[in-house]
Design a protein around this motif. Structure first.
Motif, PDB file in Angstrom:
ATOM      1  N   PHE A   1       0.840  -1.201   0.000  1.00 22.32           N
ATOM      2  CA  PHE A   1       0.000   0.000   0.000  1.00 22.32           C
ATOM      3  C   PHE A   1       0.876   1.253   0.000  1.00 22.32           C
ATOM      4  O   PHE A   1       0.693   2.151  -0.812  1.00 22.32           O
ATOM      5  N   GLU A   2       1.815   1.308   0.926  1.00 20.72           N
ATOM      6  CA  GLU A   2       2.681   2.490   1.009  1.00 20.72           C
ATOM      7  C   GLU A   2       3.577   2.582  -0.221  1.00 20.72           C
ATOM      8  O   GLU A   2       3.880   3.664  -0.706  1.00 20.72           O
ATOM      9  N   TRP A   3       4.014   1.424  -0.731  1.00 23.03           N
ATOM     10  CA  TRP A   3       4.816   1.385  -1.959  1.00 23.03           C
ATOM     11  C   TRP A   3       4.059   2.084  -3.086  1.00 23.03           C
ATOM     12  O   TRP A   3       4.583   2.951  -3.766  1.00 23.03           O
ATOM     13  N   LYS A   4       2.792   1.702  -3.263  1.00 27.07           N
ATOM     14  CA  LYS A   4       1.962   2.295  -4.320  1.00 27.07           C
ATOM     15  C   LYS A   4       1.626   3.749  -3.996  1.00 27.07           C
ATOM     16  O   LYS A   4       1.652   4.610  -4.887  1.00 27.07           O
ATOM     17  N   ASN A   5       1.321   4.040  -2.732  1.00 24.25           N
ATOM     18  CA  ASN A   5       1.013   5.413  -2.325  1.00 24.25           C
ATOM     19  C   ASN A   5       2.171   6.364  -2.626  1.00 24.25           C
ATOM     20  O   ASN A   5       1.958   7.542  -2.896  1.00 24.25           O
ATOM     21  N   LYS A   6       3.385   5.856  -2.571  1.00 31.72           N
ATOM     22  CA  LYS A   6       4.580   6.677  -2.822  1.00 31.72           C
ATOM     23  C   LYS A   6       5.010   6.638  -4.287  1.00 31.72           C
ATOM     24  O   LYS A   6       6.093   7.086  -4.624  1.00 31.72           O
ATOM     25  N   GLY A   7       4.168   6.061  -5.156  1.00 32.33           N
ATOM     26  CA  GLY A   7       4.460   6.068  -6.594  1.00 32.33           C
ATOM     27  C   GLY A   7       5.201   4.857  -7.113  1.00 32.33           C
ATOM     28  O   GLY A   7       5.635   4.842  -8.269  1.00 32.33           O
ATOM     29  N   GLY A   8       5.343   3.824  -6.272  1.00 34.75           N
ATOM     30  CA  GLY A   8       6.029   2.609  -6.708  1.00 34.75           C
ATOM     31  C   GLY A   8       5.215   1.826  -7.719  1.00 34.75           C
ATOM     32  O   GLY A   8       3.989   1.893  -7.738  1.00 34.75           O
ATOM     33  N   GLU A   9       5.911   1.102  -8.565  1.00 37.27           N
ATOM     34  CA  GLU A   9       5.270   0.313  -9.610  1.00 37.27           C
ATOM     35  C   GLU A   9       4.960  -1.088  -9.086  1.00 37.27           C
ATOM     36  O   GLU A   9       5.753  -1.672  -8.354  1.00 37.27           O
ATOM     37  N   VAL A  10       3.792  -1.599  -9.486  1.00 40.01           N
ATOM     38  CA  VAL A  10       3.402  -2.971  -9.132  1.00 40.01           C
ATOM     39  C   VAL A  10       3.041  -3.727 -10.402  1.00 40.01           C
ATOM     40  O   VAL A  10       2.725  -3.126 -11.433  1.00 40.01           O
ATOM     41  N   PHE A  11       3.074  -5.065 -10.302  1.00 43.04           N
ATOM     42  CA  PHE A  11       2.906  -5.929 -11.464  1.00 43.04           C
ATOM     43  C   PHE A  11       1.863  -6.996 -11.182  1.00 43.04           C
ATOM     44  O   PHE A  11       1.721  -7.446 -10.049  1.00 43.04           O
ATOM     45  N   ASN A  12       1.168  -7.431 -12.242  1.00 40.81           N
ATOM     46  CA  ASN A  12       0.145  -8.460 -12.090  1.00 40.81           C
ATOM     47  C   ASN A  12       0.738  -9.846 -12.332  1.00 40.81           C
ATOM     48  O   ASN A  12       1.956  -9.984 -12.498  1.00 40.81           O
ATOM     49  N   ASP A  13      -0.116 -10.857 -12.375  1.00 42.95           N
ATOM     50  CA  ASP A  13       0.360 -12.234 -12.530  1.00 42.95           C
ATOM     51  C   ASP A  13       0.990 -12.508 -13.895  1.00 42.95           C
ATOM     52  O   ASP A  13       1.656 -13.522 -14.079  1.00 42.95           O
ATOM     53  N   LYS A  14       0.826 -11.594 -14.853  1.00 40.69           N
ATOM     54  CA  LYS A  14       1.466 -11.719 -16.176  1.00 40.69           C
ATOM     55  C   LYS A  14       2.767 -10.907 -16.228  1.00 40.69           C
ATOM     56  O   LYS A  14       3.353 -10.735 -17.284  1.00 40.69           O
ATOM     57  N   GLU A  15       3.163 -10.374 -15.060  1.00 36.52           N
ATOM     58  CA  GLU A  15       4.361  -9.526 -14.916  1.00 36.52           C
ATOM     59  C   GLU A  15       4.266  -8.240 -15.733  1.00 36.52           C
ATOM     60  O   GLU A  15       5.262  -7.669 -16.152  1.00 36.52           O
ATOM     61  N   LYS A  16       3.036  -7.755 -15.915  1.00 35.49           N
ATOM     62  CA  LYS A  16       2.778  -6.481 -16.583  1.00 35.49           C
ATOM     63  C   LYS A  16       2.473  -5.436 -15.523  1.00 35.49           C
ATOM     64  O   LYS A  16       1.756  -5.717 -14.552  1.00 35.49           O
TER      65      LYS A  16
END
Length: 178
Positions: free
Chosen positions: A140-155
């Motif tokens: 949550f904090e990673w995303k709140n601070k602008g971090g990138e996240v990836f789905n199960d297809k690594e997109k």
């Protein structure tokens, strides 16, 4: 007359204490029930037995293993780049020892905000791992601070599994998925 004033002052004091108690209860309930602040939630739920690493001070390095301690459906919606899913309820100590034989490997555990990951970090510590840190505020904090996240297809994705509506209040960026 003095007795009347003393009684009146005592009644005012009792009323003041009642109001203060109610205010304190409401504030505490906000930490436990409202969960509007990650720092307060972590202070409530964690023992800080695993040292924190903060998203803003983290550099993505190939030498660090990121272990996602959430449930599989949460991981599939969103996770940190190259994270390894280890789960929480299904955490398998033997599989960890086989997958990560080097107990001095740098490991960062994370979950939604850092509570479940602290528990898994403690298990890793008991298994002999020595370089474990807990991602403060989790994904949550990673995303709140602008971090990138990836789905199960690594997109790359804007979707983040918010665990529940209760805890999802702490996620302010991205698209909440339940």
């Amino acid at each position: 007359m003095e007795t009347k004033n003393s009684t009146f002052t005592a009644m005012k004091l009792i009323k003041y204490l009642q109001v203060f108690s109610l205010f304190s209860l409401l504030c505490f309930s906000n930490v436990v029930v409202g969960q509007d602040d990650i720092n307060r939630a972590l202070k409530t739920w964690n023992k800080e037995s695993i040292p924190y690493v903060y998203p803003e001070s983290l550099s993505m390095s190939d030498s660090i293993l990121f272990l996602d301690t959430r449930e599989k459906e949460e991981f599939d919606v969103s996770h940190l780049k190259n994270a390894i899913w280890v789960g929480y309820k299904n955490f398998d100590e033997q599989k960890i020892l086989e997958t990560i034989p080097n107990t001095s490997q740098s490991i960062i555990v994370y979950c939604s905000i850092g509570v479940r990951s602290e528990n898994i970090g403690e298990k890793l510590k008991k298994l002999g791992y020595t370089k474990i840190r807990n991602l403060h505020g989790g994904i949550f904090e990673w995303k709140n601070k602008g971090g990138e996240v990836f789905n199960d297809k690594e997109k790359a994705t804007d979707s983040v599994h918010a665990f529940s509506k209760h805890w999802g209040k702490l996620l302010h960026e991205g698209i909440k998925v339940y």
